[in-house]
Scaffold this motif. Structure first.
Motif, PDB file in Angstrom:
ATOM      1  N   VAL A  59       9.138   8.517  -2.490  1.00  0.00           N
ATOM      2  CA  VAL A  59       9.340   7.152  -2.007  1.00  0.00           C
ATOM      3  C   VAL A  59       7.999   6.439  -2.066  1.00  0.00           C
ATOM      4  CG1 VAL A  59       8.941   7.824   0.412  1.00  0.00           C
ATOM      5  CG2 VAL A  59      10.219   5.731  -0.102  1.00  0.00           C
ATOM      6  N   ALA A  60       8.015   5.172  -2.480  1.00  0.00           N
ATOM      7  CA  ALA A  60       6.791   4.374  -2.554  1.00  0.00           C
ATOM      8  C   ALA A  60       6.611   3.609  -1.254  1.00  0.00           C
ATOM      9  CB  ALA A  60       6.854   3.408  -3.734  1.00  0.00           C
ATOM     10  N   VAL A  61       5.419   3.668  -0.695  1.00  0.00           N
ATOM     11  CA  VAL A  61       5.142   2.995   0.578  1.00  0.00           C
ATOM     12  C   VAL A  61       3.823   2.245   0.479  1.00  0.00           C
ATOM     13  CG1 VAL A  61       4.765   3.275   3.050  1.00  0.00           C
ATOM     14  CG2 VAL A  61       6.388   4.767   1.863  1.00  0.00           C
ATOM     15  N   GLY A  62       3.885   0.944   0.678  1.00  0.00           N
ATOM     16  CA  GLY A  62       2.681   0.129   0.683  1.00  0.00           C
ATOM     17  C   GLY A  62       1.984   0.233   2.019  1.00  0.00           C
ATOM     18  N   ALA A  63       0.700   0.576   2.000  1.00  0.00           N
ATOM     19  CA  ALA A  63      -0.067   0.689   3.240  1.00  0.00           C
ATOM     20  C   ALA A  63      -1.551   0.601   2.930  1.00  0.00           C
ATOM     21  CB  ALA A  63       0.242   2.004   3.951  1.00  0.00           C
ATOM     22  N   ASP A  64      -2.243  -0.276   3.634  1.00  0.00           N
ATOM     23  CA  ASP A  64      -3.693  -0.400   3.519  1.00  0.00           C
ATOM     24  C   ASP A  64      -4.310   0.565   4.525  1.00  0.00           C
ATOM     25  OD1 ASP A  64      -6.354  -1.072   3.532  1.00  0.00           O
ATOM     26  OD2 ASP A  64      -6.046  -3.220   3.776  1.00  0.00           O
ATOM     27  N   LEU A  65      -4.974   1.592   4.036  1.00  0.00           N
ATOM     28  CA  LEU A  65      -5.507   2.621   4.928  1.00  0.00           C
ATOM     29  C   LEU A  65      -6.613   2.108   5.831  1.00  0.00           C
ATOM     30  CD1 LEU A  65      -5.654   5.769   2.627  1.00  0.00           C
ATOM     31  CD2 LEU A  65      -3.775   4.907   4.022  1.00  0.00           C
ATOM     32  N   ALA A  68      -5.179  -0.956  10.891  1.00  0.00           N
ATOM     33  CA  ALA A  68      -4.812  -0.123  12.045  1.00  0.00           C
ATOM     34  C   ALA A  68      -3.449   0.517  11.859  1.00  0.00           C
ATOM     35  CB  ALA A  68      -4.844  -0.965  13.314  1.00  0.00           C
ATOM     36  N   GLU A  69      -2.530  -0.194  11.194  1.00  0.00           N
ATOM     37  CA  GLU A  69      -1.154   0.285  11.082  1.00  0.00           C
ATOM     38  C   GLU A  69      -0.879   1.077   9.806  1.00  0.00           C
ATOM     39  OE1 GLU A  69      -1.487  -3.872   9.407  1.00  0.00           O
ATOM     40  OE2 GLU A  69      -2.120  -2.841  11.239  1.00  0.00           O
ATOM     41  N   GLY A  70      -1.786   1.067   8.833  1.00  0.00           N
ATOM     42  CA  GLY A  70      -1.544   1.716   7.549  1.00  0.00           C
ATOM     43  C   GLY A  70      -1.250   3.204   7.638  1.00  0.00           C
ATOM     44  N   PRO A  71      -2.122   4.005   8.264  1.00  0.00           N
ATOM     45  CA  PRO A  71      -1.857   5.447   8.347  1.00  0.00           C
ATOM     46  C   PRO A  71      -0.541   5.777   9.034  1.00  0.00           C
ATOM     47  CG  PRO A  71      -4.160   5.010   8.807  1.00  0.00           C
ATOM     48  CD  PRO A  71      -3.470   3.669   8.754  1.00  0.00           C
ATOM     49  N   ALA A  72      -0.241   5.087  10.125  1.00  0.00           N
ATOM     50  CA  ALA A  72       0.998   5.354  10.854  1.00  0.00           C
ATOM     51  C   ALA A  72       2.222   5.063  10.002  1.00  0.00           C
ATOM     52  CB  ALA A  72       1.040   4.518  12.136  1.00  0.00           C
ATOM     53  N   VAL A  75       2.854   8.081   7.728  1.00  0.00           N
ATOM     54  CA  VAL A  75       3.393   9.220   8.479  1.00  0.00           C
ATOM     55  C   VAL A  75       4.855   8.973   8.842  1.00  0.00           C
ATOM     56  CG1 VAL A  75       3.195  10.578  10.589  1.00  0.00           C
ATOM     57  CG2 VAL A  75       1.124   9.874   9.378  1.00  0.00           C
ATOM     58  N   ASP A  76       5.151   7.768   9.281  1.00  0.00           N
ATOM     59  CA  ASP A  76       6.546   7.430   9.619  1.00  0.00           C
ATOM     60  C   ASP A  76       7.447   7.573   8.399  1.00  0.00           C
ATOM     61  OD1 ASP A  76       5.855   6.925  12.225  1.00  0.00           O
ATOM     62  OD2 ASP A  76       5.786   4.734  12.000  1.00  0.00           O
ATOM     63  N   ALA A  77       6.960   7.157   7.233  1.00  0.00           N
ATOM     64  CA  ALA A  77       7.758   7.249   6.007  1.00  0.00           C
ATOM     65  C   ALA A  77       8.055   8.703   5.663  1.00  0.00           C
ATOM     66  CB  ALA A  77       7.029   6.569   4.852  1.00  0.00           C
ATOM     67  N   ASN A 115      -9.005   8.216  10.155  1.00  0.00           N
ATOM     68  CA  ASN A 115      -7.825   7.633  10.807  1.00  0.00           C
ATOM     69  C   ASN A 115      -6.538   8.175  10.205  1.00  0.00           C
ATOM     70  OD1 ASN A 115      -9.503   6.129  12.433  1.00  0.00           O
ATOM     71  ND2 ASN A 115      -9.376   4.280  11.181  1.00  0.00           N
ATOM     72  N   MET A 116      -6.517   8.356   8.879  1.00  0.00           N
ATOM     73  CA  MET A 116      -5.332   8.889   8.219  1.00  0.00           C
ATOM     74  C   MET A 116      -5.077  10.332   8.656  1.00  0.00           C
ATOM     75  SD  MET A 116      -2.884   8.146   6.009  1.00  0.00           S
ATOM     76  CE  MET A 116      -1.676   9.203   6.788  1.00  0.00           C
ATOM     77  N   LEU A 117      -6.131  11.133   8.687  1.00  0.00           N
ATOM     78  CA  LEU A 117      -5.960  12.523   9.099  1.00  0.00           C
ATOM     79  C   LEU A 117      -5.559  12.624  10.570  1.00  0.00           C
ATOM     80  CD1 LEU A 117      -6.062  15.534   8.799  1.00  0.00           C
ATOM     81  CD2 LEU A 117      -8.566  15.447   8.932  1.00  0.00           C
ATOM     82  N   THR A 118      -6.142  11.807  11.388  1.00  0.00           N
ATOM     83  CA  THR A 118      -5.805  11.834  12.821  1.00  0.00           C
ATOM     84  C   THR A 118      -4.335  11.501  13.044  1.00  0.00           C
ATOM     85  OG1 THR A 118      -8.074  11.207  13.415  1.00  0.00           O
ATOM     86  CG2 THR A 118      -6.368  10.868  15.082  1.00  0.00           C
TER      87      THR A 118
END
Length: 249
Positions: A59-65, A68-72, A75-77, A115-118
């Protein structure tokens, strides 16, 4: 049966290049893969379509790492689409692009990685694996000089690796392992193109020094392999650049 049947993975920066190849290899082993992009949705969707055409799940998911909301969001996806998260490949990097803010390299290559790993670690069960992708030029920047055009990015990526390694005790407590993959310059990547533009002939010179450079697909295969490799947490896997490693000691 693939090595990763029933597993779920996130590959950051995977709409093209090394990340896209890693996503394809993981999907081919049975993993459901979150293909991350920042702006180029059509490219990410093309990667997903290719995986699905080969019988895989993605699945493709747009997120700016760096947000603040990008990593989450990633993970949600993974949880919504594939039921959890077992593998995180930290491939996204940058800093040589034109028009970015002065501290963008550090924001992306250090802060966003942490932040992504956390965020991911909260969803990853014991036995999960994190793979951080870097370069010899960054990994050895404190002992081997690199070209001036790349030094700020190299130092930001080394800072990112150091920050991730500081989390090793916390990851160990959760049963999560972290592996670093360090590669020589890779033919056909955006970074190589930008370096050659800033310093014409740089890639050819490095190719002659090393004997040969890995292709995007070859390096992607090595990164994907480390998602299941039997190595201890904190291990660094070196890919290519034997002469470079000799100088670095």
């Amino acid at each position: 049966m693939g090595l990763l049947d029933g597993k779920a993975a996130i590959v950051t920066g995977s709409s093209r290049g090394i990340g896209a190849e890693v996503a394809k290899f993981l999907a081919a082993e049975g993993a459901g893969v979150v293909v991350n992009y920042r702006q180029k949705a059509p490219r990410a969707n093309k990667v997903v379509t290719g995986i699905e055409n080969d019988g895989g799940r993605a699945v493709a998911v747009g997120a700016d790492l760096t947000s603040a909301e990008g990593p989450a969001a990633l993970v949600d996806a993974a949880k919504v689409n594939f039921g959890g998260l077992d593998i995180l490949v930290l491939n996204a990097s940058g800093g040589m692009e034109s028009g970015v803010e002065e501290d963008y390299a550090l924001k992306l290559n250090r802060d966003a990685q942490v932040n992504m790993l956390t965020a991911a670690a909260e969803a990853m069960p014991a036995g999960s694996r994190v793979v951080f992708v870097t370069s010899h030029q960054a990994h050895f920047i404190n002992t081997v000089p690199t070209m001036p055009e790349y030094e700020p990015v190299a130092r930001s990526k080394r800072a990112g690796e150091d920050a991730l390694r500081e989390l090793l005790p916390q990851l160990e407590a959760k049963g999560i392992t972290l592996v670093v993959v360090s590669g020589d310059m890779i033919e056909g990547t955006v970074t190589a193109t930008l370096l050659d533009r800033a310093n014409p002939g740089a890639i050819e010179a490095r190719r002659e020094e090393a004997g040969r450079l890995y292709s995007v697909q070859e390096f992607g295969a090595e990164v994907a392999r480390m998602a299941t490799a039997d190595v201890p947490s904190g291990h660094t896997e070196y890919v290519g650049g034997a002469d470079y490693l000799g100088v670095a000691g």
